[in-house]
Scaffold this active site. Structure first.
Site, PDB file in Angstrom:
ATOM      1  CB  ALA A   1    -104.433-115.203 -16.591  1.00 18.51           C
ATOM      2  CE  LYS A   2    -105.727-108.586 -17.113  1.00 15.68           C
ATOM      3  NZ  LYS A   2    -104.497-109.051 -16.316  1.00 15.68           N
ATOM      4  CB  ALA A   3    -112.394-111.980 -19.511  1.00 15.44           C
TER       5      ALA A   3
END
Ligand SMILES: Cc1ncc(COP(=O)(O)O)c(C=O)c1O
Length: 384
Positions: free
Chosen positions: A190-192
């Site tokens: 879910a990180k950039a």
């Protein structure tokens, strides 16, 4: 089903499915599952992206923090200064070395308040771990000045901040993860920049530290001479995940641009809404934030969330809403594994204030302008 979901990894996958599957298929066909080419190329490219010399990929951001602390020689008897408005891994990795985490308050921008560092320093202090929260750098000019003056190591928890920058007094622009001895990133899905599950990486400019990190992430073994130099975990990043991340990395600059565009839309749409107390845009033209999370402070937070949930309109998340020192593990270990920076403190006032009001809005590059407008309108409707 929410009209606008908080995350939508399926959309990103659908947009790049053939390329991603192709890259992973290549690895499987070659039977090159552990360590070879893709991992090394990924590490090199990631280090380049951060403008660091070495990248050492791990199976999570937590593992990257873990080996960074070990490589820095942090252990029993030491203290490491960090914050209590963070993901628990920042604190737990310190505690797991046997050192004590020393917690200082954050500022209104959710980041370590550098003016609180000096009062937290004791003869046992070995390191500072600034956490670049929500994709915004801590004031690294101030942190590095204190660290240098006091002879302390800096390990950056840059889990949420890939691509965030800060212009230093000498005019150079530095990227997250490159200020201290080691910078640690999470590549959680879910990180950039997210892998297909969990992943992480540590970066450093120091050749000897890089060697230690490389050995410590894989059972302590030097793969050249096949001898074991440390007792260590197996924290290696799989080659197949590296291949997946290599594909995604090509799109990262474009995704970053889109995140900033969405943040601007939220700013314009919500800045004068009564009930919205703070948007994450802070007056400091030295820093460029990446909006890993778009976190706002609002009045009647829980009512707003319920309103959005009941209407299945915009999916939001109330996250990092508990000061870490309120967690059961922290209550149990107070004094032994952590203390407040200011010895007279019984709580951290800004941390507590922020925790009461935080709510995170959907933020990912695949959001359409219509979806962003819709989130803005539903929030406006609630506060009407
Ligand atoms: C600030 C911070 N530190 C550390 C971590 C740990 O990273 P990971 O989940 O990849 O282990 C995270 C992940 O959410 C984080 O946000």
């Amino acid at each position: 089903m929410y009209k606008v979901r908080f995350v939508n990894p399926q959309k990103q996958y659908a947009d790049h499915r053939d390329e991603l599957l192709g890259a992973m298929d290549e690895v499987l066909k070659r039977g090159a599952l552990v360590t070879p080419k893709d991992l090394a190329v990924f590490e090199e490219k990631f280090a380049e992206l951060c403008e660091a010399r070495y990248g050492i990929a791990t199976n999570s951001g937590t593992s990257a923090l873990d080996i960074a602390l070990q490589a820095a020689g942090v252990g029993p008897g030491d203290e490491v200064i960090t914050v209590a408005h963070t993901f628990i891994a920042s604190i737990s990795t310190i505690c797991m070395t046997g050192a004590k985490a020393v917690l200082v308050d954050v500022g209104r921008d959710f980041n370590m308040d550098a003016s609180k560092i000096e009062e937290a320093i004791s003869p046992q202090t070995k390191a500072i771990m600034p956490v670049h929260f929500n994709g915004r750098l801590c004031d690294m000019e101030a942190v590095m000045e204190i660290a240098k003056r006091k002879g302390l190591i800096v390990i950056e928890d840059a889990a949420q901040a890939l691509g965030a920058t800060m212009k230093m007094a000498d005019g150079t622009v530095k990227k997250a993860g490159t200020f201290g001895l080691v910078g640690c990133f999470s590549l959680y899905w879910a990180k950039a920049l997210g892998g297909p599950g969990t992943a992480g990486i540590a970066v450093t400019d120091d050749a000897e530290v890089a060697r230690k990190l490389r050995l410590m992430r894989y059972n302590g073994e030097d793969r050249e001479d096949r001898h074991f130099y440390y007792h260590a975990h197996n924290f290696l990043l799989d080659n197949i995940k590296a291949a997946f991340l290599l594909v995604k990395m090509k799109y990262f600059p474009e995704w970053l641009r889109r995140r900033k565009e969405i943040a601007e839309m939220y700013r314009k749409g919500l800045e004068n809404v009564k009930g919205v107390k703070q948007l994450p845009h802070f007056d400091d033209d030295r820093r460029s934030d990446i909006y890993n999370n778009y976190v706002i402070l609002v009045e009647r937070r829980d009512e707003l969330k319920k309103y959005l949930d009941d209407n299945q309109s915009a999916e939001t998340l109330v996250q990092y809403a508990t000061p870490n020192y309120e967690e059961p593990v922290m209550k149990e270990t107070k004094g032994k594994l952590w203390r407040f920076g200011n010895l007279n403190a019984t709580s951290l006032p800004v941390t507590e204030e922020i925790c009461k009001d935080v709510i995170s809005l959907p933020m990912y590059p695949e959001l359409t302008n219509e979806q962003v407008d819709y989130v803005i309108e539903t929030i406006k409707n609630f506060y009407k």
